[in-house]
Scaffold this motif. Structure first.
Motif, PDB file in Angstrom:
ATOM      1  N   GLY A 250       0.922  -1.103   0.045  1.00 56.48           N
ATOM      2  CA  GLY A 250      -0.041   0.138  -0.135  1.00 56.48           C
ATOM      3  C   GLY A 250       0.847   1.374  -0.133  1.00 56.48           C
ATOM      4  O   GLY A 250       0.605   2.257  -0.748  1.00 56.48           O
ATOM      5  N   ILE A 251       1.668   1.394   0.833  1.00 56.33           N
ATOM      6  CA  ILE A 251       2.764   2.532   0.825  1.00 56.33           C
ATOM      7  C   ILE A 251       3.511   2.605  -0.456  1.00 56.33           C
ATOM      8  O   ILE A 251       3.625   3.620  -0.849  1.00 56.33           O
ATOM      9  N   GLY A 252       4.011   1.517  -0.863  1.00 56.59           N
ATOM     10  CA  GLY A 252       4.861   1.562  -2.333  1.00 56.59           C
ATOM     11  C   GLY A 252       3.839   2.149  -3.269  1.00 56.59           C
ATOM     12  O   GLY A 252       4.271   2.992  -4.113  1.00 56.59           O
ATOM     13  N   LEU A 253       2.452   1.717  -3.255  1.00 56.76           N
ATOM     14  CA  LEU A 253       1.715   2.240  -4.584  1.00 56.76           C
ATOM     15  C   LEU A 253       1.124   3.492  -4.326  1.00 56.76           C
ATOM     16  O   LEU A 253       1.155   4.477  -5.196  1.00 56.76           O
ATOM     17  N   ALA A 254       1.142   3.924  -3.074  1.00 58.41           N
ATOM     18  CA  ALA A 254       0.651   5.511  -2.601  1.00 58.41           C
ATOM     19  C   ALA A 254       1.943   6.403  -3.041  1.00 58.41           C
ATOM     20  O   ALA A 254       1.633   7.580  -3.682  1.00 58.41           O
ATOM     21  N   LEU A 255       3.178   5.801  -2.963  1.00 60.42           N
ATOM     22  CA  LEU A 255       4.292   6.804  -3.330  1.00 60.42           C
ATOM     23  C   LEU A 255       4.381   6.911  -4.973  1.00 60.42           C
ATOM     24  O   LEU A 255       5.003   7.732  -5.246  1.00 60.42           O
ATOM     25  N   THR A 256       4.106   6.034  -5.613  1.00 60.87           N
ATOM     26  CA  THR A 256       3.745   6.152  -6.990  1.00 60.87           C
ATOM     27  C   THR A 256       2.723   6.986  -7.746  1.00 60.87           C
ATOM     28  O   THR A 256       2.601   7.160  -8.696  1.00 60.87           O
ATOM     29  N   GLY A 257       1.933   7.521  -6.641  1.00 61.41           N
ATOM     30  CA  GLY A 257       1.103   8.730  -7.087  1.00 61.41           C
ATOM     31  C   GLY A 257      -0.305   7.859  -7.571  1.00 61.41           C
ATOM     32  O   GLY A 257      -1.180   8.457  -7.818  1.00 61.41           O
ATOM     33  N   LEU A 258      -0.674   6.673  -7.009  1.00 61.37           N
ATOM     34  CA  LEU A 258      -1.863   6.108  -7.183  1.00 61.37           C
ATOM     35  C   LEU A 258      -3.110   6.482  -6.257  1.00 61.37           C
ATOM     36  O   LEU A 258      -4.281   6.034  -6.561  1.00 61.37           O
ATOM     37  N   ASN A 259      -2.790   7.436  -5.360  1.00 61.64           N
ATOM     38  CA  ASN A 259      -3.964   7.980  -4.478  1.00 61.64           C
ATOM     39  C   ASN A 259      -4.684   7.117  -3.872  1.00 61.64           C
ATOM     40  O   ASN A 259      -4.115   6.134  -3.468  1.00 61.64           O
ATOM     41  N   TYR A 260      -5.916   7.020  -3.747  1.00 55.46           N
ATOM     42  CA  TYR A 260      -6.965   5.979  -3.264  1.00 55.46           C
ATOM     43  C   TYR A 260      -6.836   4.852  -3.891  1.00 55.46           C
ATOM     44  O   TYR A 260      -7.294   3.950  -3.065  1.00 55.46           O
ATOM     45  N   TYR A 261      -6.372   4.562  -4.923  1.00 55.29           N
ATOM     46  CA  TYR A 261      -6.122   3.178  -5.589  1.00 55.29           C
ATOM     47  C   TYR A 261      -5.247   2.496  -4.689  1.00 55.29           C
ATOM     48  O   TYR A 261      -5.278   1.133  -4.751  1.00 55.29           O
ATOM     49  N   ALA A 262      -4.289   2.900  -4.109  1.00 53.71           N
ATOM     50  CA  ALA A 262      -3.310   2.373  -3.043  1.00 53.71           C
ATOM     51  C   ALA A 262      -4.015   1.594  -1.992  1.00 53.71           C
ATOM     52  O   ALA A 262      -3.484   0.543  -1.551  1.00 53.71           O
ATOM     53  N   LEU A 263      -4.915   2.364  -1.419  1.00 51.01           N
ATOM     54  CA  LEU A 263      -5.884   1.580  -0.355  1.00 51.01           C
ATOM     55  C   LEU A 263      -6.545   0.541  -0.833  1.00 51.01           C
ATOM     56  O   LEU A 263      -7.044  -0.261  -0.301  1.00 51.01           O
ATOM     57  N   VAL A 264      -7.178   0.750  -2.167  1.00 44.25           N
ATOM     58  CA  VAL A 264      -8.042  -0.333  -2.668  1.00 44.25           C
ATOM     59  C   VAL A 264      -7.134  -1.507  -2.938  1.00 44.25           C
ATOM     60  O   VAL A 264      -7.635  -2.498  -2.378  1.00 44.25           O
ATOM     61  N   VAL A 265      -6.211  -1.480  -3.306  1.00 42.66           N
ATOM     62  CA  VAL A 265      -5.175  -2.482  -3.603  1.00 42.66           C
ATOM     63  C   VAL A 265      -4.629  -3.163  -2.419  1.00 42.66           C
ATOM     64  O   VAL A 265      -4.709  -4.543  -2.351  1.00 42.66           O
ATOM     65  N   GLN A 266      -4.349  -2.374  -1.556  1.00 41.05           N
ATOM     66  CA  GLN A 266      -4.057  -2.872  -0.080  1.00 41.05           C
ATOM     67  C   GLN A 266      -5.082  -3.776   0.375  1.00 41.05           C
ATOM     68  O   GLN A 266      -5.003  -4.817   0.920  1.00 41.05           O
ATOM     69  N   ALA A 267      -6.577  -3.519   0.498  1.00 41.91           N
ATOM     70  CA  ALA A 267      -7.515  -4.222   0.847  1.00 41.91           C
ATOM     71  C   ALA A 267      -7.694  -5.316   0.180  1.00 41.91           C
ATOM     72  O   ALA A 267      -8.373  -6.560   0.738  1.00 41.91           O
ATOM     73  N   ILE A 268      -7.705  -5.455  -1.122  1.00 42.23           N
ATOM     74  CA  ILE A 268      -7.765  -6.548  -1.985  1.00 42.23           C
ATOM     75  C   ILE A 268      -6.840  -7.889  -1.629  1.00 42.23           C
ATOM     76  O   ILE A 268      -6.929  -8.884  -1.404  1.00 42.23           O
ATOM     77  N   LEU A 269      -5.579  -7.266  -1.590  1.00 43.59           N
ATOM     78  CA  LEU A 269      -4.336  -8.060  -1.204  1.00 43.59           C
ATOM     79  C   LEU A 269      -4.647  -8.640   0.001  1.00 43.59           C
ATOM     80  O   LEU A 269      -4.048  -9.861   0.301  1.00 43.59           O
TER      81      LEU A 269
END
Length: 475
Positions: A158-177
């Protein structure tokens, strides 16, 4: 099952949960500094509905599998086959639901978010049977390790995806994973059979018990999430983000103290469902521990909210402080109340659990609407705290007097010393407000030291320290 077995299971669960708590706090602190409140608000809206669909995915089946000791391997296979079909249906339904959800909130971002979260819903549905089997088999070591590994994996991603600029999608992928990881762990730990098609005779064996529990969960869902639904609709995602952050902070001690105990209570106490005196005795010990711990946590959160919020999440979250203060006043009641549902289930009395849930839902809905009428998230937080404290009294009348058959007055009388301890800690917290201004971390440390010292002194003076140590550490 001996008391030591309960303690051993609780200690395992506690070790995993508290390690996970530290990790989640660190991950959330990082994400709160990378993302903005609106990002959390968008996901919070969608999560309200995924939680509802998750109730449909469980339908009380997991608890029914744990409670019923006569289910055969064929019955388990039939129930698992049913959950697979149900998961596919709910995944498709939620993906379609994302369109009216986005329209209702006027936010098109909820469409792709909802589509993605339908995958999480599918794996949560599949997980019902393997998770129930793992608990029924009392594989608490595997459950503890699973909690920690899932949090670590999803948090880093989740943190890695947020740093790439995915915004709320980082939280979504974190929940799915998180959902995929937990299902995979549980499935390969239990290897449940799956029938070609569900046999209704197998579902009938747990229908009555699970039906009442499902109805309670459904009603409780709306009571617990109406505030998020209405704040998101009428006050916007930013206000919901502030409110949601304070609400989740309130739940941290509730979940991570109560929920280290309740997951192991049902598998163990359900074996004594016909011995009410045994269950009552063990439950009073659980309540005593939760009450004495809550006697410190409640006043500490009230007087330290001004430090807790900015230390954890940064100064952009300051509007959440008054919400957390009000919600702190419900922590003691919530910590004890959150354990009641498990005891209703252990007694096999899900019918009275439904009664209690229905009455409490009406109460909290009235208070939430009254708070919204004032047009402030602080008013909503205040009213929610009042409602939760009123629920405490009503629920324990039903549980202790009607389900157990004991006197509620005697049950509540045993909590009076704990309230005295809480009062002493609150007075010390009030005294801390007159101290010279300090940096955030320094002020937090000073309050923790002073209020902690007074808490220990109050435990000694009220003769509660020795019982607390005995309940926590003696075999």
């Amino acid at each position: 099952m001996a008391t030591s077995s309960i303690k051993q299971a609780v200690y395992l669960n506690a070790a995993a949960r508290y390690s996970t708590l530290v990790l989640r706090l660190l991950f959330n602190a990082a994400l709160a500094r990378i993302l903005v409140p609106e990002d959390f608000g968008v996901v919070a809206v969608a999560m309200v509905f995924t939680t509802f669909f998750s109730l449909l995915s469980d339908m009380g089946l997991g608890a029914g599998i744990i409670q019923n000791k006569e289910l055969s391997r064929e019955d388990i296979g039939s129930i698992f086959a049913f959950s697979l079909r149900l998961g596919l249906i709910l995944m498709g339904a939620f993906a379609l639901f994302s369109f009216p959800m986005a329209h209702f909130y006027g936010n098109r971002a909820l469409v792709p978010v909802g589509m993605l979260l339908s995958v999480q819903l599918f794996f949560n549905t599949l997980n019902v049977v393997p998770n129930a089997l793992l608990l029924k088999q009392k594989e608490f070591k595997k459950v503890a390790l699973r909690i920690l590994c899932a949090c670590l994996t999803s948090g880093i991603v989740g943190i890695g995806l947020a740093l790439t600029g995915l915004n709320y999608y980082a939280l979504v992928v974190q929940a799915i994973l998180d959902a995929v990881f937990i299902f995979s762990w549980n499935y390969f730990s239990t290897r449940p059979p799956m029938a070609r098609r569900p046999a209704w005779a197998s579902l009938e064996k747990i229908r009555s018990y699970s039906g009442y529990l499902f109805s309670f969960n459904l009603i409780n869902y709306f009571a617990r999430n109406l505030d998020n639904l209405l704040i998101g609709k009428y006050m916007g995602p930013a206000q919901l983000g502030y409110y949601d952050k304070s609400y989740k902070l309130m739940l941290y001690p509730v979940n991570n103290l109560t929920h280290v105990i309740t997951p192991v209570l049902h598998p163990i106490l359900s074996e004594h469902q016909n011995d009410k005196a045994y269950i009552y005795d063990k439950y009073r010990q659980v309540v005593k521990v939760l009450s004495l711990l809550g006697a410190f946590i409640t006043p500490f959160f009230w007087f330290s909210s001004g430090e807790i919020i900015p230390i954890l999440y940064g100064k952009q979250w300051l509007p959440a402080i008054p919400c957390l203060q009000w919600m702190a006043l419900a922590m003691w009641a919530q910590m004890i109340l959150s354990s009641a549902g498990t005891i209703f289930q252990s007694l096999g009395d899900t019918r009275r659990l439904l009664w209690s849930g229905s009455m409490n839902a009406i109460m909290v809905v009235v208070f939430i609407i009254a708070g919204l009428a004032e047009g402030s998230i602080v008013a909503v937080a205040r009213n929610v705290a009042i409602a939760y404290n009123l629920q405490f009294v009503a629920t324990f009348y039903i549980l202790v007097h009607l389900s157990f058959g004991f006197r509620t007055r005697d049950f509540l009388k045993g909590l009076l010393p704990d309230l005295c301890v809480m009062g002493a800690v609150a007075l010390s917290g009030y005294g801390c407000t007159f101290l010279p201004a300090l940096p955030l971390v320094g002020a937090f440390a000073v309050k923790l030291a002073i209020m902690g010292a007074v808490y220990l002194l109050a435990l000694v003076l009220t003769r509660q320290l020795r019982p607390l140590v005995a309940l926590l550490f003696r075999r």
